[in-house]
Design a protein around this motif. Structure first.
Motif, PDB file in Angstrom:
ATOM      1  N   GLN A   1       1.368   6.487  -6.908  1.00 61.86           N
ATOM      2  CA  GLN A   1       0.194   7.242  -7.325  1.00 61.86           C
ATOM      3  C   GLN A   1       0.407   8.743  -7.193  1.00 61.86           C
ATOM      4  OE1 GLN A   1      -2.512   5.539  -8.598  1.00 61.86           O
ATOM      5  NE2 GLN A   1      -3.285   7.513  -9.226  1.00 61.86           N
ATOM      6  N   SER A   2       1.215   9.156  -6.211  1.00 63.63           N
ATOM      7  CA  SER A   2       1.434  10.584  -5.964  1.00 63.63           C
ATOM      8  C   SER A   2       2.602  11.160  -6.759  1.00 63.63           C
ATOM      9  CB  SER A   2       1.675  10.824  -4.468  1.00 63.63           C
ATOM     10  OG  SER A   2       2.833  10.119  -4.036  1.00 63.63           O
TER      11      SER A   2
ATOM     12  N   SER B   1     -14.170   8.954  -3.795  1.00 64.27           N
ATOM     13  CA  SER B   1     -13.801  10.300  -4.274  1.00 64.27           C
ATOM     14  C   SER B   1     -13.456  10.321  -5.762  1.00 64.27           C
ATOM     15  CB  SER B   1     -12.645  10.870  -3.446  1.00 64.27           C
ATOM     16  OG  SER B   1     -13.058  11.092  -2.119  1.00 64.27           O
TER      17      SER B   1
ATOM     18  N   GLU C   1     -11.242   0.892   3.996  1.00 62.05           N
ATOM     19  CA  GLU C   1     -10.162   1.743   3.480  1.00 62.05           C
ATOM     20  C   GLU C   1     -10.207   1.811   1.955  1.00 62.05           C
ATOM     21  OE1 GLU C   1      -5.260   1.940   3.221  1.00 62.05           O
ATOM     22  OE2 GLU C   1      -6.235   0.327   4.337  1.00 62.05           O
ATOM     23  N   TYR C   2     -10.289   0.650   1.303  1.00 64.19           N
ATOM     24  CA  TYR C   2     -10.257   0.630  -0.153  1.00 64.19           C
ATOM     25  C   TYR C   2     -11.537   1.176  -0.755  1.00 64.19           C
ATOM     26  CZ  TYR C   2      -6.055  -2.239   0.213  1.00 64.19           C
ATOM     27  OH  TYR C   2      -4.800  -2.700   0.478  1.00 64.19           O
TER      28      TYR C   2
ATOM     29  N   ASP D   1      -8.677   5.249 -11.323  1.00 56.62           N
ATOM     30  CA  ASP D   1      -8.382   5.234  -9.884  1.00 56.62           C
ATOM     31  C   ASP D   1      -9.534   4.601  -9.114  1.00 56.62           C
ATOM     32  OD1 ASP D   1      -6.009   6.487 -10.453  1.00 56.62           O
ATOM     33  OD2 ASP D   1      -6.678   8.491  -9.857  1.00 56.62           O
TER      34      ASP D   1
ATOM     35  N   ASN E   1       0.828  -1.210   0.000  1.00 60.18           N
ATOM     36  CA  ASN E   1       0.000   0.000   0.000  1.00 60.18           C
ATOM     37  C   ASN E   1       0.860   1.256   0.000  1.00 60.18           C
ATOM     38  OD1 ASN E   1      -2.451  -1.296  -0.057  1.00 60.18           O
ATOM     39  ND2 ASN E   1      -2.771  -1.237   2.147  1.00 60.18           N
TER      40      ASN E   1
ATOM     41  N   ASN F   1     -13.656   3.367   0.524  1.00 57.82           N
ATOM     42  CA  ASN F   1     -13.681   4.817   0.689  1.00 57.82           C
ATOM     43  C   ASN F   1     -12.697   5.517  -0.239  1.00 57.82           C
ATOM     44  OD1 ASN F   1     -15.659   4.609   2.623  1.00 57.82           O
ATOM     45  ND2 ASN F   1     -14.290   4.844   4.369  1.00 57.82           N
ATOM     46  N   SER F   2     -11.555   4.874  -0.494  1.00 57.65           N
ATOM     47  CA  SER F   2     -10.559   5.501  -1.374  1.00 57.65           C
ATOM     48  C   SER F   2     -11.019   5.492  -2.830  1.00 57.65           C
ATOM     49  CB  SER F   2      -9.210   4.788  -1.252  1.00 57.65           C
ATOM     50  OG  SER F   2      -9.281   3.468  -1.762  1.00 57.65           O
ATOM     51  N   GLY F   3     -12.055   4.709  -3.132  1.00 63.16           N
ATOM     52  CA  GLY F   3     -12.595   4.701  -4.486  1.00 63.16           C
ATOM     53  C   GLY F   3     -13.738   5.672  -4.698  1.00 63.16           C
TER      54      GLY F   3
ATOM     55  N   ALA G   1      -9.377   0.992  -6.843  1.00 63.89           N
ATOM     56  CA  ALA G   1      -9.744   0.937  -5.427  1.00 63.89           C
ATOM     57  C   ALA G   1     -10.880  -0.056  -5.194  1.00 63.89           C
ATOM     58  CB  ALA G   1     -10.137   2.330  -4.935  1.00 63.89           C
TER      59      ALA G   1
ATOM     60  N   LYS H   1       0.834   4.131  -2.892  1.00 62.98           N
ATOM     61  CA  LYS H   1       0.546   5.551  -2.635  1.00 62.98           C
ATOM     62  C   LYS H   1       1.667   6.432  -3.163  1.00 62.98           C
ATOM     63  CE  LYS H   1      -2.405   4.788   1.409  1.00 62.98           C
ATOM     64  NZ  LYS H   1      -2.510   4.881   2.888  1.00 62.98           N
TER      65      LYS H   1
END
Length: 411
Positions: free
Chosen positions: A81-82, A140, A133-134, A149, A74, A136-138, A153, A78
């Protein structure tokens, strides 16, 4: 002889217990030395000899090691991805690695619980935390239409848990995204079916079923789409809401039901089931009276059925609702002009056609109808009393005929 067999069994049991304790202790030592590879090796080598709570403890240790590996992946994901310049190949590889790790994690969790219920609560909490976690990260990126993205997720959330009915949403949302990206995506259809397979039978998944109907609708498979919307509309409304979640589900159901009625009407229209289509449009407009597309379709349907008063009324509603000059307004004015012509209101028909042809001058039928609208106005004029009006009409008619010749439409 029996006494000898009994003693052998006792010694085997004691040996297994000793093996279990030594396996756990050895694995713990390796972990203290930050050597999870050897800890995993020791446990896997001795698992066939373990049983009961000791075996559950060994699997629990495997779960924690696998979980640590997922956390590390993970962190890498991240970071990738950033990055300013995203390495899409690396992002895809990390996604697949985590999905594989969750397959392994779920297997270890299941074996742990089968061995003993000691860790069941802890393991359920662990899995739930990853899913939240996953998922919720999808949400947005889904709202922001960052489709790739969102899919990544949701795929991770699905790999965490695809069994609980409350966790079926990732599959449906993946289907919706794929449908947004490509209306022909059969993969979207597959994900909708996965969501339905995980549904609570007491709470039928109307959202995924609507997704399937929308897939067929997008691909103009009108009969399949019609059957799909009928399936959605046959699902009973959720019970009276007792919570915020129930209220949201009921609101969603109402929205999907209304949209399904509207799309069903269009399916019937495309299948040339005229009477049913008109009835369905009227039903849809009772709950969505500001839907200008439905009013336009209903107006067209009435026009084709020679019900010109009803057609005019429906089309006028489009002009009341739409304030900007859109393609829908232009097309509405054309059908309204044809309606006026059939009602022998040739003056209004001419005005509407003149305005329409400013925008869509390549429509030969509109030019022909325009000449007819002007020519028919001569019929109500007196040759002597209305000489000036007749001259003006003739001037307009000649101008239209000359323009048609220029465009190669003939007289």
């Amino acid at each position: 002889m029996k006494k000898c067999i009994y003693c052998i069994a006792i010694f085997a049991l004691l040996a297994a217990m000793g093996c279990g304790n030594s396996t756990i202790r050895s694995a713990e030592i390796y972990l203290q030395q930050n050597d999870p590879a050897n800890a995993r090796r020791v446990i896997n080598e001795n698992l066939p000899l373990l049983s009961g709570s000791t075996k559950a403890e060994a699997y629990y240790m495997l779960v924690k090691m696998t979980d640590n590996e997922i956390v590390a992946l993970n962190t890498q994901a991240k970071k990738a991805q950033s990055a300013k310049e995203k390495d899409q190949k690396l992002i895809a590889e990390l996604l697949e690695k985590r999905i594989d790790k969750f397959t392994q994690l779920n297997s270890e969790i299941n074996f742990c619980i089968q061995s003993s219920n000691t860790y069941a609560g802890v393991l359920d909490t662990l899995r739930e935390a990853h899913w939240i976690e996953y998922f919720n990260s999808g949400v947005s990126p889904f709202k922001a239409k960052k489709w790739n993205d969102a899919i990544n997720a949701f795929k991770l959330a699905w790999s965490v848990d695809s069994i609980k009915s409350s966790h079926k949403d990732p599959a449906r949302l993946i289907g919706e995204v794929l449908l947004q990206q490509n209306a022909n995506s059969e993969e979207a259809l597959s994900w909708f079916h996965r969501a339905i397979a995980a549904e609570d039978k007491d709470k039928m998944d109307f959202l995924s079923r609507a997704g399937i109907a929308n897939y067929f609708y997008s691909n103009e498979k009108w009969t399949d789409a019609l059957n799909g919307y009928n399936t959605v509309l046959a699902i009973p409304a959720p019970a009276n809401p007792r919570s915020e979640a129930d209220s949201a589900r009921l609101e969603s159901y109402i929205n999907i039901r209304n949209q399904s009625i509207a799309n069903k009407a269009i399916c019937l229209d495309r299948l040339d089931r005229k009477k049913e289509a008109a009835e369905c449009y009227e039903q849809a407009l009772k709950v969505d009276s500001q839907n200008s597309v439905l009013w336009f379709n209903l107006g067209q349907r009435y026009f084709s059925a020679n019900e010109y008063e009803k057609a005019e009324s429906a089309l006028m509603n489009v002009l009341k609702i739409e304030t900007a000059d859109t393609d829908l307004i232009v097309d509405t004015k054309y059908v309204l002009a044809l309606t006026k012509f059939q009602k022998k209101d040739f003056v209004e028909a001419e005005k509407l056609l003149q305005a329409y042809l400013v925008v869509k001058s390549d429509n030969k039928s509109a030019w022909v109808t325009l000449t007819g609208a002007i020519a028919n106005q001569f019929l109500v004029l007196d040759e002597k009393k209305d000489a000036a009006k007749r001259a003006e009409l003739q001037k307009r008619l000649t101008a239209v005929q000359e323009e048609m010749k220029k465009r190669g439409f003939g007289e």
